[in-house]
Design a protein around this motif. Structure first.
Motif: not given
Length: 268
Positions: A131-135, A189-195
């Motif tokens: 979900x990091x790659x997805x973002x 600072x890593x991000x991910x999409x949480x859905x």
């Protein structure tokens, strides 16, 4: 000790060879495993005969362990069993769509570990999604819309765990927490999409109808991005270690008449 790291896919996972998890790992081996985990988000190590104590020792490489507070016989323990063949087994049957574990808590799990003890002869698979790659792949306008929204996640331990949660069916054992659609690790600072469709019950920043439409749009976009997925076909003796904050996972259907038991530990 010579460790081999073999990528499993372009975006998710690596198999680790050359380690013996049945005994304490040397410092260099532990460091290599932690480094591979940071890079690949998921590790697969195949070794038969690992005990609960072995798994707990490995789990401590990734943080403090979650101690269960549960009715299933694992209260006060660091390991429990996903099983349709044990009296203390939880989540015994059924397909479960993509989710991150325990988003309905203020502090969701950081790392999850599963060790395969019994696997149906007809097969059992788990699908993982980066979900990091997805973002990073979202169109800028869609990403900006997601960044403006928070979601309320709800889970009722007394209700159906495979379907979408109904917040009107509350109970003393139900949990609720708010999290942003776009999660950020304050340290790295890593991000991910949480859905997560099955646990999302409310929205801040948009109306409920707009939030539901945004969730479905993001879900469709992820389904149309197959390259960020890895599907693991379980074998007895497999240990899977994954970053619960950057990877979503889904349990695919399996033949519930055959035994399936995996031992689970978690780092928080």
């Amino acid at each position: 000790m010579s460790i081999e790291v073999i990528p499993l896919s372009d975006y998710v996972g690596a198999e680790i060879k050359g380690v013996d998890l049945s005994r304490p790992l040397p410092h260099d081996a532990a460091a290599a495993i932690q480094s591979a985990y940071q890079k690949h988000h998921l590790l697969m190590i195949r070794q038969h005969g690992l005990t609960e104590e072995d798994q707990i020792r490995v789990s401590r490489l990734f943080g403090d362990l979650l101690v269960r507070n549960s009715y299933d016989g694992s209260h006060g323990k660091e390991a429990h069993y996903i099983s349709n063949n044990r009296p203390d087994g939880v989540l015994p049957v059924g397909e479960i769509e993509f989710h991150h574990d325990q988003l309905f808590y203020e502090k969701p799990l950081k790392t999850a570990l599963l060790y395969a003890i019994e696997i149906p002869t007809s097969g059992s698979r788990t699908r993982f999604r980066n979900m990091s790659a997805m973002l990073d792949k979202l169109p800028p306008a869609l990403r900006a819309r997601a960044e403006a929204v928070q979601c309320q996640h709800f889970f009722n331990y007394d209700d159906n765990y495979t379907g979408r949660q109904d917040p009107t069916k509350d109970s003393p054992r139900a949990q609720r927490a708010w999290h942003p659609f776009v999660w950020r690790d304050e340290r790295t600072e890593q991000q991910a999409l949480w859905m997560v469709r099955i646990s999302t019950v409310g929205y801040r920043g948009v109306s409920h109808e707009e939030g539901e439409a945004l969730l479905e749009e993001l879900w469709r976009t992820a389904e149309e991005t197959p390259e960020i997925n890895y599907i693991h076909q379980w074998q007895p003796g497999d240990m899977i270690i994954w970053n619960n904050q950057t990877l979503a996972h889904a349990r695919l259907p399996f033949l519930s008449s055959e035994p399936r038991t995996l031992r689970r530990t978690s780092a928080i």
